[in-house]
Motif scaffolding. Sequence first.
Motif, PDB file in Angstrom:
ATOM      1  N   GLY A   1       6.556  -6.215   6.097  1.00 10.42           N
ATOM      2  CA  GLY A   1       7.732  -6.536   5.289  1.00 10.42           C
ATOM      3  C   GLY A   1       7.350  -7.227   3.994  1.00 10.42           C
ATOM      4  O   GLY A   1       7.931  -6.970   2.938  1.00 10.42           O
ATOM      5  N   LEU A   2       6.346  -8.108   4.064  1.00  2.72           N
ATOM      6  CA  LEU A   2       5.870  -8.803   2.874  1.00  2.72           C
ATOM      7  C   LEU A   2       5.275  -7.809   1.880  1.00  2.72           C
ATOM      8  O   LEU A   2       5.538  -7.891   0.677  1.00  2.72           O
ATOM      9  CB  LEU A   2       4.837  -9.867   3.248  1.00  2.72           C
ATOM     10  CG  LEU A   2       4.176 -10.606   2.091  1.00  2.72           C
ATOM     11  CD1 LEU A   2       5.210 -11.318   1.222  1.00  2.72           C
ATOM     12  CD2 LEU A   2       3.149 -11.594   2.623  1.00  2.72           C
ATOM     13  N   LYS A   3       4.498  -6.858   2.380  1.00  5.08           N
ATOM     14  CA  LYS A   3       3.912  -5.852   1.485  1.00  5.08           C
ATOM     15  C   LYS A   3       5.002  -4.989   0.842  1.00  5.08           C
ATOM     16  O   LYS A   3       4.919  -4.666  -0.344  1.00  5.08           O
ATOM     17  CB  LYS A   3       2.912  -4.980   2.240  1.00  5.08           C
ATOM     18  CG  LYS A   3       1.608  -5.689   2.520  1.00  5.08           C
ATOM     19  CD  LYS A   3       0.597  -4.796   3.186  1.00  5.08           C
ATOM     20  CE  LYS A   3      -0.676  -5.594   3.446  1.00  5.08           C
ATOM     21  NZ  LYS A   3      -1.747  -4.807   4.006  1.00  5.08           N
ATOM     22  N   ILE A   4       6.027  -4.640   1.609  1.00  2.00           N
ATOM     23  CA  ILE A   4       7.138  -3.863   1.059  1.00  2.00           C
ATOM     24  C   ILE A   4       7.880  -4.676  -0.002  1.00  2.00           C
ATOM     25  O   ILE A   4       8.205  -4.169  -1.079  1.00  2.00           O
ATOM     26  CB  ILE A   4       8.101  -3.405   2.178  1.00  2.00           C
ATOM     27  CG1 ILE A   4       7.413  -2.364   3.060  1.00  2.00           C
ATOM     28  CG2 ILE A   4       9.409  -2.863   1.602  1.00  2.00           C
ATOM     29  CD1 ILE A   4       8.170  -2.027   4.329  1.00  2.00           C
ATOM     30  N   GLN A   5       8.135  -5.947   0.294  1.00  2.00           N
ATOM     31  CA  GLN A   5       8.815  -6.833  -0.662  1.00  2.00           C
ATOM     32  C   GLN A   5       7.987  -6.970  -1.937  1.00  2.00           C
ATOM     33  O   GLN A   5       8.514  -6.907  -3.042  1.00  2.00           O
ATOM     34  CB  GLN A   5       9.053  -8.199  -0.022  1.00  2.00           C
ATOM     35  CG  GLN A   5       9.789  -9.173  -0.903  1.00  2.00           C
ATOM     36  CD  GLN A   5      11.241  -8.827  -1.087  1.00  2.00           C
ATOM     37  OE1 GLN A   5      11.877  -8.293  -0.203  1.00  2.00           O
ATOM     38  NE2 GLN A   5      11.777  -9.145  -2.251  1.00  2.00           N
ATOM     39  N   PHE A   6       6.678  -7.162  -1.788  1.00  2.00           N
ATOM     40  CA  PHE A   6       5.792  -7.290  -2.943  1.00  2.00           C
ATOM     41  C   PHE A   6       5.786  -6.010  -3.772  1.00  2.00           C
ATOM     42  O   PHE A   6       5.905  -6.048  -5.002  1.00  2.00           O
ATOM     43  CB  PHE A   6       4.369  -7.643  -2.497  1.00  2.00           C
ATOM     44  CG  PHE A   6       3.373  -7.606  -3.616  1.00  2.00           C
ATOM     45  CD1 PHE A   6       3.365  -8.596  -4.580  1.00  2.00           C
ATOM     46  CD2 PHE A   6       2.457  -6.573  -3.706  1.00  2.00           C
ATOM     47  CE1 PHE A   6       2.455  -8.566  -5.628  1.00  2.00           C
ATOM     48  CE2 PHE A   6       1.548  -6.530  -4.741  1.00  2.00           C
ATOM     49  CZ  PHE A   6       1.538  -7.525  -5.708  1.00  2.00           C
ATOM     50  N   THR A   7       5.660  -4.863  -3.109  1.00  2.00           N
ATOM     51  CA  THR A   7       5.638  -3.583  -3.807  1.00  2.00           C
ATOM     52  C   THR A   7       6.948  -3.343  -4.554  1.00  2.00           C
ATOM     53  O   THR A   7       6.946  -2.886  -5.694  1.00  2.00           O
ATOM     54  CB  THR A   7       5.370  -2.431  -2.820  1.00  2.00           C
ATOM     55  OG1 THR A   7       4.148  -2.704  -2.119  1.00  2.00           O
ATOM     56  CG2 THR A   7       5.250  -1.103  -3.525  1.00  2.00           C
ATOM     57  N   SER A   8       8.064  -3.666  -3.909  1.00  2.00           N
ATOM     58  CA  SER A   8       9.368  -3.506  -4.559  1.00  2.00           C
ATOM     59  C   SER A   8       9.476  -4.395  -5.796  1.00  2.00           C
ATOM     60  O   SER A   8       9.930  -3.955  -6.850  1.00  2.00           O
ATOM     61  CB  SER A   8      10.501  -3.852  -3.593  1.00  2.00           C
ATOM     62  OG  SER A   8      10.496  -3.001  -2.492  1.00  2.00           O
ATOM     63  N   SER A   9       9.050  -5.637  -5.656  1.00  2.00           N
ATOM     64  CA  SER A   9       9.090  -6.565  -6.778  1.00  2.00           C
ATOM     65  C   SER A   9       8.166  -6.109  -7.901  1.00  2.00           C
ATOM     66  O   SER A   9       8.515  -6.178  -9.082  1.00  2.00           O
ATOM     67  CB  SER A   9       8.711  -7.969  -6.311  1.00  2.00           C
ATOM     68  OG  SER A   9       8.757  -8.882  -7.366  1.00  2.00           O
ATOM     69  N   LEU A  10       6.992  -5.628  -7.536  1.00  2.00           N
ATOM     70  CA  LEU A  10       6.035  -5.137  -8.517  1.00  2.00           C
ATOM     71  C   LEU A  10       6.602  -3.933  -9.276  1.00  2.00           C
ATOM     72  O   LEU A  10       6.512  -3.863 -10.506  1.00  2.00           O
ATOM     73  CB  LEU A  10       4.729  -4.763  -7.815  1.00  2.00           C
ATOM     74  CG  LEU A  10       3.512  -4.500  -8.675  1.00  2.00           C
ATOM     75  CD1 LEU A  10       3.113  -5.744  -9.443  1.00  2.00           C
ATOM     76  CD2 LEU A  10       2.356  -4.037  -7.801  1.00  2.00           C
ATOM     77  N   LEU A  11       7.209  -3.015  -8.556  1.00  2.00           N
ATOM     78  CA  LEU A  11       7.814  -1.836  -9.183  1.00  2.00           C
ATOM     79  C   LEU A  11       8.968  -2.243 -10.095  1.00  2.00           C
ATOM     80  O   LEU A  11       9.069  -1.788 -11.235  1.00  2.00           O
ATOM     81  CB  LEU A  11       8.288  -0.855  -8.107  1.00  2.00           C
ATOM     82  CG  LEU A  11       8.937   0.426  -8.613  1.00  2.00           C
ATOM     83  CD1 LEU A  11       7.942   1.244  -9.438  1.00  2.00           C
ATOM     84  CD2 LEU A  11       9.448   1.246  -7.444  1.00  2.00           C
ATOM     85  N   PHE A  12       9.834  -3.120  -9.601  1.00  2.00           N
ATOM     86  CA  PHE A  12      10.973  -3.589 -10.390  1.00  2.00           C
ATOM     87  C   PHE A  12      10.513  -4.258 -11.680  1.00  2.00           C
ATOM     88  O   PHE A  12      10.998  -3.944 -12.769  1.00  2.00           O
ATOM     89  CB  PHE A  12      11.822  -4.562  -9.556  1.00  2.00           C
ATOM     90  CG  PHE A  12      12.968  -5.157 -10.301  1.00  2.00           C
ATOM     91  CD1 PHE A  12      14.111  -4.408 -10.549  1.00  2.00           C
ATOM     92  CD2 PHE A  12      12.922  -6.470 -10.748  1.00  2.00           C
ATOM     93  CE1 PHE A  12      15.181  -4.960 -11.242  1.00  2.00           C
ATOM     94  CE2 PHE A  12      13.976  -7.032 -11.442  1.00  2.00           C
ATOM     95  CZ  PHE A  12      15.117  -6.271 -11.694  1.00  2.00           C
ATOM     96  N   ASN A  13       9.554  -5.175 -11.562  1.00  2.00           N
ATOM     97  CA  ASN A  13       9.065  -5.874 -12.748  1.00  2.00           C
ATOM     98  C   ASN A  13       8.300  -4.955 -13.691  1.00  2.00           C
ATOM     99  O   ASN A  13       8.323  -5.155 -14.903  1.00  2.00           O
ATOM    100  CB  ASN A  13       8.219  -7.084 -12.354  1.00  2.00           C
ATOM    101  CG  ASN A  13       9.077  -8.256 -11.958  1.00  2.00           C
ATOM    102  OD1 ASN A  13      10.114  -8.513 -12.543  1.00  2.00           O
ATOM    103  ND2 ASN A  13       8.659  -8.962 -10.931  1.00  2.00           N
ATOM    104  N   SER A  14       7.646  -3.933 -13.150  1.00  2.00           N
ATOM    105  CA  SER A  14       6.967  -2.957 -14.006  1.00  2.00           C
ATOM    106  C   SER A  14       7.971  -2.169 -14.828  1.00  2.00           C
ATOM    107  O   SER A  14       7.783  -1.965 -16.033  1.00  2.00           O
ATOM    108  CB  SER A  14       6.121  -1.993 -13.170  1.00  2.00           C
ATOM    109  OG  SER A  14       5.095  -2.678 -12.511  1.00  2.00           O
ATOM    110  N   VAL A  15       9.039  -1.734 -14.185  1.00  2.00           N
ATOM    111  CA  VAL A  15      10.083  -0.985 -14.898  1.00  2.00           C
ATOM    112  C   VAL A  15      10.734  -1.867 -15.963  1.00  2.00           C
ATOM    113  O   VAL A  15      10.918  -1.444 -17.108  1.00  2.00           O
ATOM    114  CB  VAL A  15      11.134  -0.440 -13.908  1.00  2.00           C
ATOM    115  CG1 VAL A  15      12.359   0.103 -14.637  1.00  2.00           C
ATOM    116  CG2 VAL A  15      10.525   0.641 -13.024  1.00  2.00           C
TER     117      VAL A  15
END
Length: 168
Positions: free
Chosen positions: A85-99
């Motif tokens: 779940g932490l990896k999914i949360q991190f990936t989502s945040s990373l994608l969001f901030n990248s966009v």
Amino acid sequence: MEKTVLINRIKEINALSMPLVLNAIFSLIIKITDQMMLGRVSVEAFAAVGVISTLLYTIAGIIGITTVTLNINGSKLKGLGDEKGLKIQFTSSLLFNSVIGVGVALIILIFKHPLIIYIYNFNGEVLNHSIDYLSIMSIYVLLQLLLFNFSTLFKINKKNKMDIDWLF
């Protein structure tokens, strides 16, 4: 016993805050270095770099607050032992901030001229130097958002030292 616990808490807080302090110091060093190099060109270039770097730092800080969500949710997931779940949360945040970061960079590149005139009412050489510096530094917000994401992940995992083997 209580004194030892308090001392350990203070050490833990200091260890977590040190990357933030270093980030602020390095940002200041970069700003001053840019100003020193361009200050040799002209007073206008010196002023332009100072104003634009402060603007970018402010934008990155305001948008960077989005990583608070990662900090809160990621810490909860870490506390529950949910590494996936932490990896999914991190990936989502990373994608969001990248966009968001790419979007801000594009907005800056497309609207830099009217943006500088509207916000600061610059003209002449200061305007030209501001636009040149803003064009070069448009990627700054994206890089800062990515750094915020990774530093938040490091804080969640209490890995704020240079050993990043745990990440891979």
